[in-house]
Design a protein around this motif. Sequence first.
Motif, short mmCIF file in Angstrom:
data_model
loop_
_atom_site.label_atom_id
_atom_site.label_comp_id
_atom_site.label_asym_id
_atom_site.label_seq_id
_atom_site.Cartn_x
_atom_site.Cartn_y
_atom_site.Cartn_z
N TRP A 1 0.95 -1.20 0.07
CA TRP A 1 -0.10 -0.01 -0.11
C TRP A 1 0.89 1.18 -0.10
N ILE A 2 2.11 1.04 0.42
CA ILE A 2 3.00 2.23 0.58
C ILE A 2 3.30 2.82 -0.96
N ILE A 3 3.76 1.83 -1.69
CA ILE A 3 3.92 1.99 -2.98
C ILE A 3 2.97 2.68 -3.89
N ILE A 4 1.69 1.88 -3.67
CA ILE A 4 0.15 2.54 -4.29
C ILE A 4 0.24 4.14 -3.99
N ILE A 5 0.54 4.25 -2.34
CA ILE A 5 0.06 5.70 -2.04
C ILE A 5 0.95 6.60 -2.57
N LEU A 6 2.38 6.17 -2.61
CA LEU A 6 3.23 7.02 -3.37
C LEU A 6 3.11 7.28 -4.90
N ALA A 7 2.58 6.22 -5.61
CA ALA A 7 2.13 6.27 -6.79
C ALA A 7 1.07 7.53 -7.17
N VAL A 8 0.10 7.30 -6.07
CA VAL A 8 -0.90 8.32 -6.10
C VAL A 8 -0.44 9.67 -5.90
N ILE A 9 0.36 9.87 -4.92
CA ILE A 9 0.95 11.16 -4.60
C ILE A 9 1.66 11.70 -5.81
N LEU A 10 2.44 11.05 -6.45
CA LEU A 10 3.19 11.43 -7.66
C LEU A 10 2.08 11.76 -8.78
N VAL A 11 1.21 10.92 -8.80
CA VAL A 11 0.21 11.40 -10.14
C VAL A 11 -0.55 12.63 -9.72
N ASP A 12 -0.77 12.82 -8.47
CA ASP A 12 -1.46 14.05 -8.01
C ASP A 12 -0.57 15.26 -8.16
N LEU A 13 0.67 15.08 -7.90
CA LEU A 13 1.53 16.21 -8.21
C LEU A 13 1.58 16.57 -9.66
N LEU A 14 1.76 15.51 -10.34
CA LEU A 14 1.64 15.64 -11.98
C LEU A 14 0.66 16.42 -12.47
N LEU A 15 -0.70 15.90 -12.03
CA LEU A 15 -2.06 16.30 -12.55
C LEU A 15 -2.12 17.62 -12.28
N ALA A 16 -1.90 17.97 -10.91
CA ALA A 16 -2.01 19.39 -10.30
C ALA A 16 -1.13 20.35 -11.13
N ASN A 17 0.17 20.10 -11.19
CA ASN A 17 0.96 21.13 -11.91
C ASN A 17 0.47 21.38 -13.64
N ALA A 18 0.01 20.23 -14.08
CA ALA A 18 -0.66 20.23 -15.40
C ALA A 18 -2.03 21.08 -15.50
N CYS A 19 -2.57 21.10 -14.40
CA CYS A 19 -4.01 21.96 -14.37
C CYS A 19 -3.62 23.31 -13.82
N MET A 20 -2.61 23.82 -13.46
CA MET A 20 -2.38 25.15 -12.93
C MET A 20 -2.87 26.33 -13.76
N TYR A 21 -2.65 26.10 -15.13
CA TYR A 21 -2.93 27.26 -15.97
C TYR A 21 -3.97 26.76 -16.93
N THR A 22 -4.78 25.93 -16.49
CA THR A 22 -6.21 25.64 -17.15
C THR A 22 -7.02 27.01 -17.01
N ALA A 23 -8.35 26.90 -17.78
CA ALA A 23 -9.38 27.96 -17.74
C ALA A 23 -9.99 27.72 -16.17
N LEU A 24 -10.50 28.82 -15.76
CA LEU A 24 -11.19 28.99 -14.38
C LEU A 24 -12.28 27.93 -14.34
N TRP A 25 -13.08 27.97 -15.40
CA TRP A 25 -14.24 27.02 -15.28
C TRP A 25 -13.81 25.51 -14.90
N LEU A 26 -12.56 25.19 -15.86
CA LEU A 26 -12.23 23.92 -15.40
C LEU A 26 -11.83 23.77 -13.90
N LYS A 27 -11.22 24.58 -13.47
CA LYS A 27 -10.54 24.78 -11.86
C LYS A 27 -11.82 24.53 -11.06
#
Length: 472
Positions: free
Chosen positions: A422-448
Amino acid sequence: MSTRKIVTNTIYYGVVPKLTMLLSIVILPLTTPFLTTFDYGIYGVISSYTSLFVSIAPLGLNVHLTNSYFEYPRHYNLVWGRLLMLMLMSSFLFGVVNMGILMYTLPMEASLNKFSLCLLGTMPIFLLANGLLAQHLFPLRENPKPLVFTNLAGSVFGMLVSFVMIYYFHLGYWGLIANAAVSVLFIFAVFIKYVWVDFDIRPILDRKWQRIKEMLRIALPLVPHTLGFVLLTSSARIVMSQYHVSYDEIGLYSHGSTMGDYAVVITSALVTALAPQIQRAYRSGNFKAYRKLYLLCQMVALTTTFLICIWMPEIYSLLIRNENLAQSCDIASLLCFANVVFAFYTFMSTPAFIEKNTMYLLWLVFVPGLLNFALCYAFIPFYGYRVAIYSTIISYWSQMLIPFFVGYYKKNVKMWLGNLKWIIIILAVILVDLLLANACMYTALWLKVLLVFLTGGSLLYFYRHYRLNELV
């Protein structure tokens, strides 16, 4: 404790203390015209040494506060009184040492003014004991108001005194140093009433040396544990200054780190509010409840950090009216994920505190702190200050890999988490969360806005699906 009270206490521990941050933002444009880089240099040297000794001075004795509260529920005040006396004595000793170092280090001729400045800068060491006891007492009593509002009042009072000294009297670094000194003096005085009088916790001189030695044997390993936090948060800046990295770049990293740290506020407040439930679950051997409490804290950390990250550009445009500082937005968006593993650290360290296996605590912070220092020392000369961003993230996240290498944590974590996979799964989720959040930083306001609803809905579904409401 009801769900409503959990939310209320989380607001008290997380939101209310940050009101001073809003005040500091308001007065910053008013004070900076009267400050120089020399003022900030003096302030930086004094606060660095003081922070170092603040982490050492308690001698790790705070480990006995929570344990004795549960082990001696009717007489814990006697144990706390002995600990209070030891902390007062050690803080005085280390305060004197700090003053000596500052007298030798600061670039002024020896004089009464220099002595007064060193004394003012050392006040947070001399007066740390009452605040430290209060930080443990009121969360355990599930009564946040005295702690939160006293700290808030002290912080506001200190900031106002600092503002008057800088804005009206043009006292520069004296005003910067006075902020913490006035604040800690106010807090120490108020908690004499709350702690010493209301709860009858007064300094007691313990003459049984064997008992003192036993307490120190358990407590002293916490000192490098606490120093590990200094390495995690400050070693990058120390290394950058040694390699003569531009102070503009150090400033960008520092500002981004400060903004990123706010992402952990809600998680740390939730953990503080749930401290009694966490303690009771582990002490009673209810590992199912312990696991659910961890999952709740980790989910809150993931969702709040994700939301803060995607809104970071808007946060900067609203709060930061300085083009140079605004360049740290991308740094903040990464560093806000550094301590997203805070919940895992808390739930790994709690058994070590309860079982008084304090030597094992070195693995949780001191080793990751050394890793951060080593990575910065090795790679900053070749790749510049941005190495510090990734070394900080790697060092914090390495805490989750400790159960794979340390037998004590492997056995313990498997007991309440169920399986290390479960530690590996949680780490993978955290990494995906980081990448997805940074990818969505400059998206449209309605999408945020849509992402806010989707994230909030996911958290609510998780809360109900796993019946986490049963815990509170």
